[in-house]
Design an enzyme around this catalytic site. Structure first.
Site, PDB file in Angstrom:
ATOM      1  N   LYS A  78       0.828  -1.179   0.064  1.00 15.25           N
ATOM      2  CA  LYS A  78      -0.203  -0.046   0.002  1.00 15.25           C
ATOM      3  C   LYS A  78       0.848   1.331  -0.034  1.00 15.25           C
ATOM      4  CE  LYS A  78      -3.784   1.950   2.418  1.00 15.25           C
ATOM      5  NZ  LYS A  78      -4.898   1.897   3.586  1.00 15.25           N
ATOM      6  N   SER A 153      -9.881   2.435   2.736  1.00 15.71           N
ATOM      7  CA  SER A 153      -8.857   3.090   1.944  1.00 15.71           C
ATOM      8  C   SER A 153      -8.090   2.145   1.082  1.00 15.71           C
ATOM      9  CB  SER A 153      -8.053   4.087   2.759  1.00 15.71           C
ATOM     10  OG  SER A 153      -6.911   3.393   3.619  1.00 15.71           O
ATOM     11  N   SER A 177      -9.567  -0.340   7.056  1.00 15.43           N
ATOM     12  CA  SER A 177      -9.176  -0.041   5.563  1.00 15.43           C
ATOM     13  C   SER A 177      -8.538  -1.444   5.091  1.00 15.43           C
ATOM     14  CB  SER A 177      -8.091   1.250   5.461  1.00 15.43           C
ATOM     15  OG  SER A 177      -8.904   2.389   5.356  1.00 15.43           O
TER      16      SER A 177
HETATM   17  N1  GLN Z   1     -12.975   4.430   6.144  1.00 13.35           N
HETATM   18  C1  GLN Z   1     -12.345   4.776   7.115  1.00 13.35           C
HETATM   19  C2  GLN Z   1     -11.954   6.314   7.100  1.00 13.35           C
HETATM   20  O1  GLN Z   1     -12.391   6.874   6.283  1.00 13.35           O
HETATM   21  C3  GLN Z   1     -11.086   3.992   7.450  1.00 13.35           C
HETATM   22  C4  GLN Z   1      -9.890   4.339   7.099  1.00 13.35           C
HETATM   23  C5  GLN Z   1      -8.608   3.565   7.465  1.00 13.35           C
HETATM   24  O2  GLN Z   1      -8.834   2.705   8.000  1.00 13.35           O
HETATM   25  N2  GLN Z   1      -7.614   3.977   6.943  1.00 13.35           N
HETATM   26  O3  GLN Z   1     -11.348   7.024   8.112  1.00 13.35           O
END
Ligand code: GLN
Length: 512
Positions: A78, A153, A177
Site C-alpha cells: 500500500k 482506503s 481499511s
Molecule cells: N474508512 C475509514 C475512514 O475513512 C477507515 C480508514 C482507514 O482505516 N484508514 O477513516
C-alpha cells in the site's frame, strides 16, 4: 495452473523445491498486472526493480542460504508505506513523486525475508475513505464488477490480490481499511493488535488507531505475512515487546481442527443489524450455523456503546490527522506552490496545502482543528475519548463471555463507484462494523462468507479477538475457511471473473 493463481504459501513451496524461480513467479505477476491493471487500477507504481530483486533471491537460494517460507514470493505494498527507491504518495498530490530515503520497518522485514515488492497500491488520500475514490490518482475498480468500489482506503491492495495481480499485499487499517476492502473483494485481511506490527515508516493518519497488516487470498497466507512483519520495533514507541506465537502454526492448526467444541463465539448484537443488506445478513447467519453445527457455542453479547463508535471515531481521527498532516508544509518535502506575485512563508504553505490536499483531507483537517480548539475540546474531543473508554469496557465484558466475537465485516457488498462520493456521512457509516476494534486496539480479521444472493458479490465476516490474541483469529479463521470451502466445493475467489479474455481460474484452495 498459471503461476499467478497460486497462493503465496504454495508459491513458497514450489520455490523451495526448485520447481520454479522467483524471476519466473515475479514475471508471471508483472504480466498479469500488464494484462489487467488498466481496468483494475490497483497500482500507482509498478516496481521497475522487481525482477532484479527476484534474481537476487534466486541467487541467495542457489548459494545455499536457508530462506523463509515466502522467499521469492512477490507482494504488493500500500502506498502509505515508505519504500526506499520507490515513490510513496499516500494517494495524495502533495507527495507526488516523493521517494523516501528509507524503508518502513515492515517493508525492510519483507525484503530481508526475500519477498519481492511488486509495486505500490492505490488508496484513498492519506487513507481517508472507504472506496479509493478519494485517491488523487483516480479510483481502483472491484475485480468482481469494474463499476463498483474495491473498498477503502486500501482498495488497491485488495483489488490487486482479488484480481490475481499479487498473491499477497500489505495494507493499513485505522478504521477498517484492511478488513472492509477484503470483505467486498472476497479476500482475507487482518488488522493486528495495536502495537503488534511496527508503524515506523507508515505515513500516519491517526497514530492511536493505525495498524499495518496483511491482505491475501487465504488465511494461511495472511498468517505467514504477519509472522514476517510483526514483532517489536525499537523505532516505534508504541510497539509491544511481546514474544508472539507463530500465526502460520495457528492457521494450520485451525485448518486441521476436527471440531470447534469448547469455542465460545460471541455475536455482537449491535453489529448484527437488520438494517444491513439482506444477503450480508443471510450469509453471516449461515456462517454462524456452520460454526454451531461443528460444535462451537454461539452466544449473544451486547456492546451498548458501539452505537457511538462512528461518532467518536470521526472526532478522534480528524483530531489526530490534523496534527499529523501539519508536516506537509511545503518546506520539508513534497510539493511546493508559490502563490502568484510571491508572499510570505505562510502564503506558500497555504497555496501548497490548498493545491496539494483533496476535499476529504481538507474536510477532516478543519473538523479536527475545530474539535481540538480550546472552546470545544471538552465537548468534542474529550467526550469522544470517554466514549472510547466505554467501548473498551464493552469489549472487556464481551470477552468474558466469548473467546472471539463475530459480525459482518461490512454492512453491504461493494457499492457502485460514485454512489456515496457526495455524501460523506453515508461513506462514514460504512465503517460501523470495523471501527470499534480500532478504538479498542484489538485485532480483527475479515474473510469471505459467500456471495450475496441479490447481487452475486462477496460478503465478508469479521472475527475479533482480545488484544494480543491475534492467533485466535488465524485459528478460527482457518477452520471457518475450510468449513465454507468444503460446503461450496471451491474457494470464493475461484468464482471471480477472470478479467482476461478466454481465461478461466482454477484458483487454489485456501485450506491447507
Ligand atoms: N474508512 C475509514 C475512514 O475513512 C477507515 C480508514 C482507514 O482505516 N484508514 O477513516
Amino acid at each position: 495452473m498459471s503461476l499467478f493463481t497460486r497462493t503465496a504459501s504454495s508459491l513458497g513451496e514450489m520455490l523451495a523445491a526448485g520447481e520454479v524461480s522467483s524471476v519466473e513467479v515475479t514475471q508471471a505477476h508483472l504480466d498479469r498486472i500488464a494484462a489487467v491493471d488498466a481496468d483494475v487500477h490497483a497500482f500507482l507504481h509498478v516496481n521497475a526493480g522487481a525482477l532484479d530483486a527476484a534474481a537476487a533471491v534466486d541467487k541467495r537460494r542457489s548459494a545455499g542460504e536457508v530462506l523463509g517460507p515466502l522467499a521469492g514470493v512477490p507482494i504488493a505494498i500500500k502506498d502509505v508505506l515508505c519504500t526506499l527507491g520507490m515513490p510513496s504518495t499516500a494517494g495524495s498530490r502533495i507527495l507526488e513523486g516523493w521517494i523516501p530515503p528509507y524503508d518502513a520497518t515492515v517493508v525492510a522485514r519483507l525484503r530481508s525475508a526475500g519477498l519481492v515488492p511488486l509495486g505500490k497500491t492505490n488508496m484513498d488520500e492519506f487513507a481517508m475513505g472507504s472506496s479509493t475514490e478519494h485517491s488523487a490518482y483516480g479510483a481502483s475498480h472491484n475485480p468482481w464488477d469494474l463499476e463498483r468500489i474495491p473498498g477503502g482506503s486500501g482498495g488497491g491492495s485488495a483489488a490487486a490480490v482479488a484480481a490475481f495481480e499479487a498473491p499477497i499485499a500489505l495494507g493499513s487499517d485505522t478504521g477498517g481499511s484492511i478488513r472492509q476492502p477484503a470483505a467486498v473483494t472476497g479476500s482475507v485481511g487482518v488488522k493486528p493488535t495495536y502495537g503488534g506490527v511496527s508503524r515506523y515508516g507508515a505515513i500516519a493518519l491517526a497514530s492511536s488507531l493505525d495498524q499495518v497488516g496483511p491482505v491475501s487470498r487465504n488465511v494461511l497466507d495472511s498468517a505467514l505475512v504477519h509472522d514476517i512483519i510483526g514483532g517489536h520495533d525499537p523505532r516505534d514507541s508504541t510497539s509491544l515487546t511481546d514474544q508472539w506465537p507463530s500465526f502460520a502454526a495457528a492457521a494450520r492448526e485451525g485448518a486441521a481442527a476436527e471440531s470447534l467444541k469448547g469455542v465460545r463465539i460471541g455475536v455482537v448484537k449491535e453489529l448484527d443489524s437488520p438494517g444491513f443488506q439482506a444477503g450480508v445478513h443471510q450469509r453471516f447467519h449461515e456462517a454462524l450455523d456452520l460454526l454451531a453445527a461443528n460444535g462451537a457455542e454461539i452466544v449473544e453479547v451486547s456492546a451498548p456503546h458501539f452505537e457511538y463508535a462512528v461518532a467518536a471515531y470521526y472526532l478522534i481521527l480528524p483530531a489526530e490527522a490534523s496534527s499529523n498532516l501539519a508536516k506537509f508544509d511545503s518546506v520539508r518535502f513534497g510539493m511546493r506552490v508559490n502563490p502568484p506575485g510571491g508572499g510570505t512563508v505562510e502564503d506558500v504553505m497555504a497555496a501548497t496545502r490548498e493545491a496539494g490536499f483533496g476535499d476529504e483531507v481538507k474536510r477532516r483537517i478543519i473538523l479536527g482543528t475545530y474539535a481540538l480548539s480550546a472552546g470545544y475540546y471538552d465537548a468534542y474531543y474529550g467526550s469522544a475519548q470517554k466514549v472510547r473508554t466505554l467501548i473498551q469496557r464493552d469489549f472487556a465484558s464481551a470477552f468474558e463471555q466469548a473467546d472471539v466475537l463475530v459480525s459482518p465485516a461490512a454492512p453491504t457488498t461493494a457499492f457502485k463507484l460514485g454512489e456515496k462520493i457526495n455524501d460523506p456521512l453515508a461513506m462514514y457509516l460504512n465503517d460501523v462494523t470495523t471501527i470499534p476494534a480500532n478504538l479498542a486496539g484489538i485485532p480483527g480479521m475479515g474473510l469471505p462468507a459467500g456471495l450475496a444472493p441479490e447481487d452475486g458479490l462477496p460478503v465478508g465476516i469479521q472475527i475479533m479477538a482480545p488484544a494480543r490474541e491475534d492467533a485466535r483469529l488465524y485459528k478460527l479463521g482457518a477452520t471457518l475457511e475450510r468449513l465454507l470451502e468444503d460446503k461450496w466445493g471451491h474457494t470464493l475467489l475461484s468464482q471471480a471473473p477472470s478479467l482476461a479474455p478466454g481465461e478461466m481460474f482454477a484458483a487454489e484452495s485456501g485450506a491447507v
